[in-house]
Design an enzyme around this catalytic site. Structure first.
Site, PDB file in Angstrom:
ATOM      1  CD  GLU A   1      -2.992   5.474   6.628  1.00  0.00           C
ATOM      2  OE1 GLU A   1      -3.269   5.635   5.294  1.00  0.00           O
ATOM      3  OE2 GLU A   1      -2.170   5.116   7.431  1.00  0.00           O
TER       4      GLU A   1
ATOM      5  N   GLY B   1       2.745  -1.155   4.268  1.00  0.00           N
ATOM      6  CA  GLY B   1       2.679   0.296   3.924  1.00  0.00           C
ATOM      7  C   GLY B   1       4.183   0.649   3.781  1.00  0.00           C
ATOM      8  N   GLY B   2       4.777   1.299   4.545  1.00  0.00           N
ATOM      9  CA  GLY B   2       6.169   1.898   4.482  1.00  0.00           C
ATOM     10  C   GLY B   2       7.325   0.991   3.655  1.00  0.00           C
TER      11      GLY B   2
ATOM     12  CB  SER C   1       4.819  -1.774  12.237  1.00  0.00           C
ATOM     13  OG  SER C   1       4.537  -0.483  12.520  1.00  0.00           O
TER      14      SER C   1
ATOM     15  CG  HIS D   1      -5.770   2.165   5.159  1.00  0.00           C
ATOM     16  ND1 HIS D   1      -5.655   3.050   5.972  1.00  0.00           N
ATOM     17  CD2 HIS D   1      -5.135   1.223   5.028  1.00  0.00           C
ATOM     18  CE1 HIS D   1      -4.473   2.713   6.413  1.00  0.00           C
ATOM     19  NE2 HIS D   1      -4.007   1.712   5.590  1.00  0.00           N
TER      20      HIS D   1
ATOM     21  CD  GLU E   1      -3.562  -2.089   7.359  1.00  0.00           C
ATOM     22  OE1 GLU E   1      -2.495  -2.621   6.677  1.00  0.00           O
ATOM     23  OE2 GLU E   1      -4.096  -1.441   7.026  1.00  0.00           O
TER      24      GLU E   1
ATOM     25  N   GLY F   1       2.383   2.519  10.796  1.00  0.00           N
ATOM     26  CA  GLY F   1       3.299   3.372  10.517  1.00  0.00           C
ATOM     27  C   GLY F   1       3.866   3.740  11.877  1.00  0.00           C
TER      28      GLY F   1
ATOM     29  CG  ASN G   1      -1.906   1.288   1.364  1.00  0.00           C
ATOM     30  OD1 ASN G   1      -1.737   2.105   0.482  1.00  0.00           O
ATOM     31  ND2 ASN G   1      -2.195   1.245   2.458  1.00  0.00           N
ATOM     32  CD1 TRP G   2       3.868   1.111  -2.612  1.00  0.00           C
ATOM     33  CD2 TRP G   2       4.290   2.607  -4.456  1.00  0.00           C
ATOM     34  NE1 TRP G   2       4.732   0.404  -3.472  1.00  0.00           N
ATOM     35  CE2 TRP G   2       5.157   1.366  -4.516  1.00  0.00           C
ATOM     36  CE3 TRP G   2       4.323   3.415  -5.422  1.00  0.00           C
ATOM     37  CZ2 TRP G   2       5.851   0.905  -5.490  1.00  0.00           C
ATOM     38  CZ3 TRP G   2       5.126   3.173  -6.543  1.00  0.00           C
ATOM     39  CH2 TRP G   2       6.042   1.959  -6.569  1.00  0.00           C
ATOM     40  CE  LYS G   3      -0.241   3.504   4.574  1.00  0.00           C
ATOM     41  NZ  LYS G   3      -0.226   3.553   6.026  1.00  0.00           N
TER      42      LYS G   3
HETATM   43  P1  PGA Z   1       2.713   0.424   7.804  1.00  0.00           P
HETATM   44  O1  PGA Z   1       1.256   0.606   6.834  1.00  0.00           O
HETATM   45  O2  PGA Z   1       3.365  -0.976   6.852  1.00  0.00           O
HETATM   46  O3  PGA Z   1       3.390   1.541   7.174  1.00  0.00           O
HETATM   47  O4  PGA Z   1       2.491   0.376   8.868  1.00  0.00           O
HETATM   48  C1  PGA Z   1       0.152  -0.570   6.754  1.00  0.00           C
HETATM   49  C2  PGA Z   1      -0.957   0.061   6.209  1.00  0.00           C
HETATM   50  O5  PGA Z   1      -1.546   1.242   6.562  1.00  0.00           O
HETATM   51  O6  PGA Z   1      -1.650  -0.687   5.317  1.00  0.00           O
END
Ligand code: PGA
Length: 250
Positions: free
Chosen positions: A100, A234-235, A213, A98, A168, A174, A12-14
């Site tokens: 967010e 994500g990251g 994470s 998600h 999640e 993050g 997930n590149w956001k």
């Molecule tokens: P993260 O994000 O791996 O950077 O914690 C995961 C996500 O939000 O899908």
């Protein structure tokens, strides 16, 4: 016992990535070329990159996904994108619900369920996200919260369609924090029970991804937990050098 589908590792590149980021996706595809086993792999870049990424990855084992879609196919919705448009651009999966989006855009379960329906109509495979906040976990309500999110955001029309759930925990996204392996096992087992109750055999084999994470150092032990069917990353999905070891751990 029903055959388990392959694991799914989705990046997930956001809101990260401009044109040259496609090189990272190309490197992932190149490294996986010819790998017969291993998980399914997808990258969900910002919508602006979907089309170019789909072209760049054509013929490779890496699928392209979107990070959201509108609940309607088309209309007067300035700034939004319909699921059919994302499919047209080359997306084959879509992340929905998600945390967010649940928090920053106040998306509720009913809206997410409507988006799932829209995704299915367009031929996109939904990855439906659920997860509790730190406060909800501290008060011992995490299972109840996750079960409620599942009940509200997973429509019955998924009963015979491929999809994935991503657990999640909001506080793990993050942050560098992750639940203990026992905590992951507990929640994934609870999610599995809901899916089996709703969808029988289909629910027994639906991949349940862990997200929050995930990195190379913890991916192996997390993937070994019962009922963990992959990861939403994500990251650590932004650079091929970080993402590839996670894929290999799956
Ligand atoms: P993260 O994000 O791996 O950077 O914690 C995961 C996500 O939000 O899908």
């Amino acid at each position: 016992m029903a055959d388990l589908p392959r694991r799914l590792v989705a990046g997930n590149w956001k809101m990260n990535g401009v044109g040259d980021a496609l090189d990272e996706a190309r490197q992932v595809a190149e490294a996986l070329r010819g790998a017969a086993d291993g998980p399914r792999v997808a990258i969900c870049p910002p919508a602006t990159l979907i089309h170019r990424m789909a072209l760049a990855l054509e013929g490779s084992a890496v699928q392209v996904g979107a990070q959201d879609c509108h609940m309607e196919a088309a209309g007067a919705y300035t700034g939004d994108l319909g699921a059919g448009m994302l499919h047209d651009a080359g997306a084959r999966l879509v992340i929905l619900g998600h945390s967010e989006r649940r928090s920053a855009y106040r998306e509720d379960d009913a809206l997410i369920a409507a988006k799932v329906e829209a995704a299915l109509r367009a031929g996109l495979e939904p990855i439906v996200c659920v997860g509790e906040t730190l406060e909800q976990r501290r008060s011992g309500r995490h299972l109840q919260i996750v079960q409620g999110q599942l009940a509200g955001s997973i429509p019955g029309s998924l009963s015979d369609r491929p999809f994935a759930v991503a657990y999640e925990p909001v506080w793990a996204i993050g942050s560098g924090l992750t639940p203990s392996l026992a905590e992951i096992a507990e929640t994934h087992a609870a999610i599995r029970r809901v899916l089996v109750d709703r969808f029988g055999d289909h629910g027994a084999t639906t991949p349940i991804l862990y997200g929050g994470s995930v990195k190379a150092a913890n991916a192996g032990e997390i993937m070994a937990v019962a009922d963990v069917g992959g990861a939403l990353v994500g990251g650590a999905s932004l650079a091929a050098s970080d993402f590839l070891p996670i894929i290999r751990a799956a």
